[in-house]
Each structure stands twice: as structure tokens, then as C-alpha cells.
Design a protein around this motif. Sequence first.
Motif, mmCIF file in Angstrom:
data_model
loop_
_atom_site.group_PDB
_atom_site.id
_atom_site.type_symbol
_atom_site.label_atom_id
_atom_site.label_comp_id
_atom_site.label_asym_id
_atom_site.label_seq_id
_atom_site.Cartn_x
_atom_site.Cartn_y
_atom_site.Cartn_z
ATOM 1 N N ALA A 10 0.832 -1.205 0.000
ATOM 2 C CA ALA A 10 0.000 0.000 0.000
ATOM 3 C C ALA A 10 0.865 1.253 0.000
ATOM 4 O O ALA A 10 0.586 2.217 -0.726
ATOM 5 C CB ALA A 10 -0.933 -0.009 1.210
ATOM 6 N N LEU A 11 1.929 1.257 0.796
ATOM 7 C CA LEU A 11 2.833 2.408 0.827
ATOM 8 C C LEU A 11 3.499 2.616 -0.520
ATOM 9 O O LEU A 11 3.656 3.754 -0.978
ATOM 10 C CB LEU A 11 3.890 2.225 1.916
ATOM 11 N N GLN A 12 3.882 1.538 -1.183
ATOM 12 C CA GLN A 12 4.520 1.660 -2.493
ATOM 13 C C GLN A 12 3.558 2.228 -3.530
ATOM 14 O O GLN A 12 3.984 2.872 -4.476
ATOM 15 C CB GLN A 12 5.066 0.306 -2.949
ATOM 16 N N THR A 28 7.838 -2.023 18.126
ATOM 17 C CA THR A 28 7.432 -1.471 16.826
ATOM 18 C C THR A 28 8.315 -1.941 15.684
ATOM 19 O O THR A 28 8.571 -1.196 14.746
ATOM 20 C CB THR A 28 7.429 0.065 16.878
ATOM 21 N N GLY A 29 8.768 -3.167 15.739
ATOM 22 C CA GLY A 29 9.619 -3.704 14.688
ATOM 23 C C GLY A 29 9.009 -3.575 13.305
ATOM 24 O O GLY A 29 9.701 -3.303 12.326
ATOM 25 N N ALA A 30 7.693 -3.736 13.200
ATOM 26 C CA ALA A 30 7.030 -3.624 11.899
ATOM 27 C C ALA A 30 7.174 -2.218 11.325
ATOM 28 O O ALA A 30 7.310 -2.053 10.116
ATOM 29 C CB ALA A 30 5.556 -3.994 12.031
ATOM 30 N N LEU A 31 7.161 -1.217 12.172
ATOM 31 C CA LEU A 31 7.322 0.160 11.686
ATOM 32 C C LEU A 31 8.655 0.318 10.978
ATOM 33 O O LEU A 31 8.715 0.831 9.864
ATOM 34 C CB LEU A 31 7.235 1.154 12.842
ATOM 35 N N TRP A 32 9.727 -0.119 11.599
ATOM 36 C CA TRP A 32 11.050 0.046 11.000
ATOM 37 C C TRP A 32 11.161 -0.759 9.712
ATOM 38 O O TRP A 32 11.812 -0.346 8.766
ATOM 39 C CB TRP A 32 12.141 -0.336 11.995
ATOM 40 N N THR A 33 10.486 -1.911 9.660
ATOM 41 C CA THR A 33 10.467 -2.704 8.437
ATOM 42 C C THR A 33 9.746 -1.954 7.330
ATOM 43 O O THR A 33 10.193 -1.910 6.189
ATOM 44 C CB THR A 33 9.755 -4.054 8.691
ATOM 45 N N LEU A 34 8.607 -1.338 7.660
ATOM 46 C CA LEU A 34 7.827 -0.610 6.664
ATOM 47 C C LEU A 34 8.529 0.640 6.174
ATOM 48 O O LEU A 34 8.520 0.949 4.995
ATOM 49 C CB LEU A 34 6.459 -0.222 7.231
ATOM 50 N N VAL A 35 9.120 1.352 7.101
ATOM 51 C CA VAL A 35 9.765 2.602 6.739
ATOM 52 C C VAL A 35 11.041 2.333 5.951
ATOM 53 O O VAL A 35 11.477 3.148 5.157
ATOM 54 C CB VAL A 35 10.040 3.461 7.999
ATOM 55 N N ALA A 112 9.753 17.032 2.857
ATOM 56 C CA ALA A 112 10.355 15.733 2.557
ATOM 57 C C ALA A 112 9.971 14.658 3.570
ATOM 58 O O ALA A 112 10.431 13.530 3.469
ATOM 59 C CB ALA A 112 11.877 15.857 2.495
ATOM 60 N N VAL A 113 9.124 14.989 4.534
ATOM 61 C CA VAL A 113 8.711 14.006 5.527
ATOM 62 C C VAL A 113 7.758 13.023 4.845
ATOM 63 O O VAL A 113 6.720 13.416 4.328
ATOM 64 C CB VAL A 113 8.026 14.667 6.739
ATOM 65 N N SER A 114 8.144 11.756 4.839
ATOM 66 C CA SER A 114 7.304 10.751 4.189
ATOM 67 C C SER A 114 6.433 9.996 5.178
ATOM 68 O O SER A 114 5.418 9.428 4.810
ATOM 69 C CB SER A 114 8.161 9.767 3.395
ATOM 70 N N THR A 115 6.836 9.986 6.454
ATOM 71 C CA THR A 115 6.110 9.212 7.459
ATOM 72 C C THR A 115 6.027 10.000 8.755
ATOM 73 O O THR A 115 7.018 10.558 9.209
ATOM 74 C CB THR A 115 6.829 7.868 7.732
ATOM 75 N N ILE A 116 4.821 10.002 9.331
ATOM 76 C CA ILE A 116 4.609 10.607 10.649
ATOM 77 C C ILE A 116 4.030 9.531 11.550
ATOM 78 O O ILE A 116 3.053 8.872 11.196
ATOM 79 C CB ILE A 116 3.666 11.820 10.587
#
Length: 128
Positions: A10-12, A28-35, A112-116
Motif C-alpha cells: 500500500a505504501l509503495q 514497533t519492529g514492523a514500523l522500522w520494516t515498513l519505513v 520531505a517528511v514521508s512518514t509521521i
Amino acid sequence: MTTVDEARAALQRGRPVVLVTPPAPDQTGALWTLVGAAGESSRGSPALVIVCADVVSAAEWGAAAPTDRRVHVVTGLRRSERCLRDLPIDVLAGTVADLSALLSRSALKLDAVSTIVVAWPELLVTTD
């Protein structure tokens, strides 16, 4: 429930994703994987901004970030202004008040912030 692979897809595609995790930065391991690599950072514009309820929470996020990320925790506005001006920062963590102050001083630029990450909304409501 969305899997990490579904969220990444979805992010892509440019779609927003809401990731719900337990209220602890080390969970929050999934967050770092997604980002991933957190996108492109530039001076004044980190790729990832983490909005925290208090400075202690911001520091915990900074400590939980992977070591390959350039992380800055807002603990003083002047220092953070200098760091944003002089260094490329991948991850910026701070309180609502501090991040707002950096925005109003034009030190933090959101272009340039892509994720909050809002860590954790229920705590933000119960604090000043």
C-alpha cells in the motif's frame, strides 16, 4: 488486520497506512520494516517524524530506532535547530510543543517528511 507485506504494498502505491502496535517503542519492529531506509532526508526535513506525548517517550523512541538511522530527539530547541540546519536527520522524535516550535521557527520543514508516527494518540490527549 493488515500484514506488513500488505502495508508495504500500500505504501509503495502511495496509499496511507495506519500501523497499530503495543504502546512501547521496542515493540514497533514492523514500523522500522515498513519505513525501510526512511526515504530521502535533507537538512531540515527528516524522512520520519515521531510525535510523542513527552520527552521521555521521545527519548525511548530514539533509543529503539535501528542503529543505521540518523536519529535526533528534541530535548532543546536551539540544539535541534542547529542539528536540523547542519545535519541530515532520518528520524526526528519530539513532543507536539517542541515540533510545533521548530515548525514555527522554520527549522523543521515537512516537505520531505514521508512518514509521521503518532505515539500514542491516547497519551497525547491526556497530556497538556
